[in-house]
Design a protein around this motif. Structure first.
Motif, PDB file in Angstrom:
ATOM      1  N   ASP A   1       0.844  -1.200   0.000  1.00 29.74           N
ATOM      2  CA  ASP A   1       0.000   0.000   0.000  1.00 29.74           C
ATOM      3  C   ASP A   1       0.879   1.249   0.000  1.00 29.74           C
ATOM      4  N   VAL A   2       0.422   2.264  -0.728  1.00 27.25           N
ATOM      5  CA  VAL A   2       1.209   3.487  -0.908  1.00 27.25           C
ATOM      6  C   VAL A   2       0.382   4.705  -0.539  1.00 27.25           C
ATOM      7  N   VAL A   3       0.967   5.571   0.265  1.00 27.18           N
ATOM      8  CA  VAL A   3       0.382   6.876   0.573  1.00 27.18           C
ATOM      9  C   VAL A   3       1.304   7.933  -0.007  1.00 27.18           C
ATOM     10  N   GLU A   4       0.724   8.842  -0.759  1.00 28.17           N
ATOM     11  CA  GLU A   4       1.505   9.930  -1.348  1.00 28.17           C
ATOM     12  C   GLU A   4       1.038  11.252  -0.764  1.00 28.17           C
ATOM     13  N   LEU A   5       1.964  11.982  -0.172  1.00 23.88           N
ATOM     14  CA  LEU A   5       1.687  13.285   0.420  1.00 23.88           C
ATOM     15  C   LEU A   5       2.390  14.353  -0.394  1.00 23.88           C
ATOM     16  N   THR A   6       1.639  15.351  -0.818  1.00 24.09           N
ATOM     17  CA  THR A   6       2.217  16.476  -1.549  1.00 24.09           C
ATOM     18  C   THR A   6       2.039  17.742  -0.736  1.00 24.09           C
ATOM     19  N   LEU A   7       3.147  18.426  -0.502  1.00 25.58           N
ATOM     20  CA  LEU A   7       3.173  19.666   0.275  1.00 25.58           C
ATOM     21  C   LEU A   7       3.657  20.775  -0.652  1.00 25.58           C
ATOM     22  N   PRO A   8       2.740  21.400  -1.388  1.00 28.68           N
ATOM     23  CA  PRO A   8       3.154  22.416  -2.362  1.00 28.68           C
ATOM     24  C   PRO A   8       3.924  23.550  -1.685  1.00 28.68           C
ATOM     25  N   MET A   9       5.105  23.848  -2.212  1.00 26.09           N
ATOM     26  CA  MET A   9       5.948  24.901  -1.656  1.00 26.09           C
ATOM     27  C   MET A   9       5.763  26.182  -2.445  1.00 26.09           C
ATOM     28  N   SER A  10       5.674  27.274  -1.740  1.00 24.43           N
ATOM     29  CA  SER A  10       5.520  28.579  -2.377  1.00 24.43           C
ATOM     30  C   SER A  10       6.345  29.593  -1.605  1.00 24.43           C
ATOM     31  N   VAL A  11       6.509  30.751  -2.181  1.00 25.44           N
ATOM     32  CA  VAL A  11       7.309  31.797  -1.550  1.00 25.44           C
ATOM     33  C   VAL A  11       6.487  32.511  -0.477  1.00 25.44           C
ATOM     34  N   SER A  12       7.129  32.802   0.645  1.00 28.74           N
ATOM     35  CA  SER A  12       6.511  33.589   1.711  1.00 28.74           C
ATOM     36  C   SER A  12       7.590  34.484   2.303  1.00 28.74           C
ATOM     37  N   ALA A  13       7.173  35.381   3.165  1.00 28.04           N
ATOM     38  CA  ALA A  13       8.134  36.322   3.745  1.00 28.04           C
ATOM     39  C   ALA A  13       7.822  36.556   5.214  1.00 28.04           C
ATOM     40  N   ASP A  14       8.866  36.807   5.983  1.00 30.35           N
ATOM     41  CA  ASP A  14       8.748  37.239   7.374  1.00 30.35           C
ATOM     42  C   ASP A  14       9.388  38.616   7.494  1.00 30.35           C
ATOM     43  N   VAL A  15       8.711  39.510   8.178  1.00 27.60           N
ATOM     44  CA  VAL A  15       9.261  40.833   8.450  1.00 27.60           C
ATOM     45  C   VAL A  15       9.592  40.908   9.929  1.00 27.60           C
ATOM     46  N   TRP A  16      10.848  41.242  10.237  1.00 31.53           N
ATOM     47  CA  TRP A  16      11.345  41.265  11.611  1.00 31.53           C
ATOM     48  C   TRP A  16      11.383  42.720  12.080  1.00 31.53           C
ATOM     49  N   LYS A  17      10.271  43.159  12.654  1.00 31.17           N
ATOM     50  CA  LYS A  17      10.108  44.575  12.971  1.00 31.17           C
ATOM     51  C   LYS A  17      11.158  45.067  13.954  1.00 31.17           C
ATOM     52  N   GLN A  18      11.524  44.222  14.915  1.00 26.67           N
ATOM     53  CA  GLN A  18      12.533  44.638  15.887  1.00 26.67           C
ATOM     54  C   GLN A  18      13.867  44.927  15.209  1.00 26.67           C
ATOM     55  N   ASN A  19      14.153  44.220  14.135  1.00 31.05           N
ATOM     56  CA  ASN A  19      15.408  44.385  13.423  1.00 31.05           C
ATOM     57  C   ASN A  19      15.207  45.208  12.152  1.00 31.05           C
ATOM     58  N   LYS A  20      14.760  46.450  12.369  1.00 27.11           N
ATOM     59  CA  LYS A  20      14.644  47.455  11.311  1.00 27.11           C
ATOM     60  C   LYS A  20      13.750  46.994  10.171  1.00 27.11           C
ATOM     61  N   SER A  21      12.756  46.176  10.518  1.00 26.10           N
ATOM     62  CA  SER A  21      11.799  45.654   9.541  1.00 26.10           C
ATOM     63  C   SER A  21      12.494  44.968   8.375  1.00 26.10           C
ATOM     64  N   SER A  22      13.592  44.293   8.690  1.00 27.63           N
ATOM     65  CA  SER A  22      14.258  43.492   7.661  1.00 27.63           C
ATOM     66  C   SER A  22      13.346  42.337   7.266  1.00 27.63           C
ATOM     67  N   VAL A  23      13.629  41.749   6.125  1.00 32.55           N
ATOM     68  CA  VAL A  23      12.750  40.721   5.577  1.00 32.55           C
ATOM     69  C   VAL A  23      13.558  39.465   5.272  1.00 32.55           C
ATOM     70  N   SER A  24      12.976  38.322   5.544  1.00 40.18           N
ATOM     71  CA  SER A  24      13.553  37.056   5.105  1.00 40.18           C
ATOM     72  C   SER A  24      12.535  36.354   4.221  1.00 40.18           C
ATOM     73  N   VAL A  25      13.047  35.593   3.286  1.00 45.72           N
ATOM     74  CA  VAL A  25      12.227  34.947   2.265  1.00 45.72           C
ATOM     75  C   VAL A  25      12.281  33.437   2.468  1.00 45.72           C
ATOM     76  N   ASN A  26      11.110  32.812   2.404  1.00 51.79           N
ATOM     77  CA  ASN A  26      11.022  31.366   2.594  1.00 51.79           C
ATOM     78  C   ASN A  26      10.452  30.698   1.354  1.00 51.79           C
ATOM     79  N   TYR A  27      10.881  29.466   1.151  1.00 46.39           N
ATOM     80  CA  TYR A  27      10.285  28.611   0.132  1.00 46.39           C
ATOM     81  C   TYR A  27      10.000  27.285   0.822  1.00 46.39           C
ATOM     82  N   GLY A  28       8.728  27.083   1.186  1.00 51.63           N
ATOM     83  CA  GLY A  28       8.397  25.931   2.008  1.00 51.63           C
ATOM     84  C   GLY A  28       9.153  26.020   3.319  1.00 51.63           C
TER      85      GLY A  28
END
Length: 686
Positions: free
Chosen positions: A516-543
């Motif tokens: 028996d086979v189970v297939e899980l798909t977790l679609p990855m997309s771009v997202s962002a975090d803004v770190w307000k304490q650190n001068k509103s710098s931004v980091s970019v995520n992909y999944g």
């Protein structure tokens, strides 16, 4: 700080039915907050009067990692952890404290090294490594003191020192899982009875042991679950009473980075004994308190260097490699105690984005401090920009402080042990995604093999194949990361109805047949975090991957015996060929001082994904081999460079002059970047 939907405590075992689907009456697919707590028929559970838990770690070796994680373990075997017994003077068997009462070295370093080394040996089933580990375990178990004391006797200001014993207890637990050696249970029982005799005025008094008493407490629970000997349970209260208070309101008893990574879970461990929900909540509170003050950065860790300091929270501040692996271990324990997917999400974040960059690809050298933003990795003195003004804190060295040198080895083996966990309802749960083969007992005591095929985190699909010699019904829980949006599940090729599953579990129950086979798909997309304490710098995520600017790395090799490049506590064993263990300075070969251009939602402009071939050597965490790259655009900030100590300077303000010209940028997963900028100044599109 990015807020988690999981920072409140849900009732253990709550199963909120959100969606139902199925290919037939045989299969039921639901979405649940977490597996139910209870008592497993197959694996050691938490005995009454302890609280029950939803997830249980399988014995060492039952989860066999494959793919990139297997490659990491093989490199570790041939690298620093695997060979450290022949390299480090602290592990020299001649006159070692763990081998002789007259010894004079190895007190802390031996157990630090051994707990990772033995786990690696048992996972790889390596006879030579197992034989080496056995030398140390036999020495510990054959040299017990009449009063029950275990290991070398040391005193701090007249108080018995038991910190090293806390670490050795963890190694002994792994050894017992592999061997079933009754001597371990007997020795631990006698040792805990000795601890009960120590007056509180002298118990846990000292630099590390007072902060880290939760490690000792976890071992008491481990032992009780296996013996049922209630005489050791009062020690839990004694440990809690004498451990630093990790239940403070919006504060911590200590801000040393490694102490926090270990100590914050002590209340949750105590909760397993008392059932007091306030204790469990305190652990969540501690976690968020540290990150609200010093963890407004990507990669899951915090800017403590060694000790977190007021005002020092820029993403150039980093975490000790010791703190990184201790945080991962705490996350793994908390996965079992709570069943909360939050801790698995966090463990992946730290492992995939921070830990991977803390060592050289050959696992023969490591960095004491690793930061989200570090455009140079050198040997120079950087105080007060870094808390501890010592040489070699940023260079890659086989002697990057003797604590991290010996302690880093538990990171990947412990991670591998927790890829799949047993559930209290006699099922299995996929917790940390990586290719593996897991052999485990499920309902009715039947043994199954669960084969996980995936290149996660560089791929969106996880395929699980069940092999069984006869039909068996049990639940299979699939952890769905909080970052996942639409999630697709197929059972034997047929799609299932799954909605609102992010940060929860998909529970698949059926009468499983071989193949028996189970297939899980977790679609990855771009997202962002803004770190307000650190001068509103931004980091970019992909999944699950956070991205970093690709910086060309110029590597300079140096002799590790040169005191200009290593810390003062570096000591070689006699006869070591030091040329096999160089240290490295990394300098940038390309510009790095860019602001990232983003839209009004803080997503990078002109963003694209470039997929490359999977590396032939199964090792994707280098600039040359990483199978994902990304494009974006930025503008240079000429004034952003190095500070007066030569360290990557603080993030520039929004008023810092920008170039008028756009530059095409290449981004890579930050775990593949030993030099990196992962928290970017923003240039918001107008």
């Amino acid at each position: 700080m990015k807020q988690s939907a999981h920072n409140k405590i849900l009732a253990a075992g709550a199963a909120v039915l959100l969606a139902i689907g199925g290919v037939s009456a045989q299969t039921t697919v639901t979405v649940t907050d977490r597996p139910a707590s209870g008592t497993s028929d197959n694996y050691t559970s938490f005995r009454a009067p302890l609280q029950s838990a939803p997830l249980l770690k399988l014995p060492v070796g039952k989860v066999q990692p494959k793919g990139w994680l297997r490659k990491y373990l093989e490199l570790q075997k041939e690298g620093l952890n695997g060979k450290l017994g022949t390299v480090s003077a602290w592990l020299d068997k001649n006159n070692n404290q763990w081998l002789s009462d007259s010894g004079d070295h190895g007190w802390e370093e031996v157990p630090y090294w051994l707990r990772g080394y033995c786990s690696l040996a048992y996972i790889l089933d390596d006879d030579e490594m197992k034989k080496e580990a056995q030398v140390w375990f036999d020495a510990v178990l054959s040299n017990l003191k009449e009063d029950g004391f275990l290991g070398p006797r040391n005193y701090e200001n007249g108080n018995p020192e038991v910190w090293a014993q806390m670490v050795m207890l963890w190694a002994l637990q792994t050894y017992y899982e592999n061997s079933g050696d009754q001597r371990v249970l007997d020795a631990m029982t006698d040792y805990f009875k000795w601890e009960m005799t120590v007056d509180d005025s002298k118990f846990l008094k000292g630099l590390w042991q007072e902060k880290r008493g939760g490690d000792n407490m976890w071992s008491v629970l481990w032992l009780y679950n296996r013996t049922g000997d209630e005489s050791v349970l009062p020690l839990v209260d004694k440990l809690h009473k004498n451990t630093s208070n990790w239940t403070l309101d919006s504060d911590l008893p200590n801000w040393h980075g490694v102490n926090v990574a270990q100590g914050f879970r002590e209340p949750a461990t105590y909760y397993m004994y008392t059932g007091d929900d306030a204790m469990l909540q305190a652990t969540y509170n501690d976690f968020h308190t540290m990150r609200e003050r010093y963890g407004q950065v990507p990669g899951g860790m915090y800017g403590a260097d060694e000790n977190a300091r007021n005002g020092y929270f820029d993403p150039r501040q980093g975490a000790e490699t010791c703190a990184v692996v201790e945080q991962m271990a705490s996350d793994e324990i908390l996965m079992g105690i709570t069943g909360d997917p939050f801790w698995a999400d966090h463990c992946e974040n730290v492992a995939l984005n921070t830990f991977t960059a803390a060592l050289t690809p050959d696992m023969k050298a490591l960095r004491y401090i690793t930061s989200p933003n570090m455009a140079i990795s050198d040997e120079k003195l950087h105080g007060p920009s870094i808390d501890n003004n010592l040489r070699g804190m940023l260079s890659m060295s086989p002697f990057s402080s003797r604590c991290c040198q010996h302690n880093h080895g538990m990171g990947w083996p412990y991670y591998a042990e927790h890829l799949v966990m047993a559930t209290a309802d006699n099922g299995l749960a996929t917790m940390l995604y990586a290719a593996n083969e897991t052999t485990a007992d499920v309902a009715d005591g039947k043994t199954v093999k669960l084969t996980e095929t995936t290149n996660y985190p560089f791929d969106e699909t996880v395929t699980l194949t069940v092999n069984t010699d006869g039909a068996v019904r049990f639940p299979l829980y699939l952890r769905i990361p909080a970052w996942a949006g639409e999630t697709a599940v197929k059972v034997n090729g047929e799609p299932q109805t799954v909605t609102a599953a992010a940060g929860k579990y998909v529970r698949v129950e059926r009468e499983w047949a071989d193949g028996d086979v189970v297939e899980l798909t977790l679609p990855m997309s771009v997202s962002a975090d803004v770190w307000k304490q650190n001068k509103s710098s931004v980091s970019v995520n992909y999944g699950p991957l956070t991205l970093s600017l690709k910086i060309d790395e110029i590597s300079e090799e140096h002799d590790s015996r040169d005191k200009e490049f290593v810390q003062d506590d570096s000591h070689w064993q006699e006869g070591v060929d030091a040329s096999l263990w160089p240290c490295y300075v990394l300098k940038p070969g390309s510009e790095w001082n860019y602001a990232l251009k983003v839209d009004k939602d803080n997503l990078p402009l002109q963003f694209s994904v470039v997929k490359k071939d999977w590396p032939a050597d199964d090792f994707p965490f280098t600039l040359e081999s990483v199978p994902l790259e990304f494009t974006a655009v930025g503008v240079q900030i000429p004034s952003w460079g190095y500070d007066s100590t030569g360290m990557t300077d603080l993030l520039p303000t929004k008023y810092a002059e920008r170039s008028n010209e756009e530059t095409k940028l290449t981004l890579v997963p930050m775990g593949a970047a030993r030099l990196r900028i992962a928290s970017f100044p923003r240039e918001v599109e107008k």
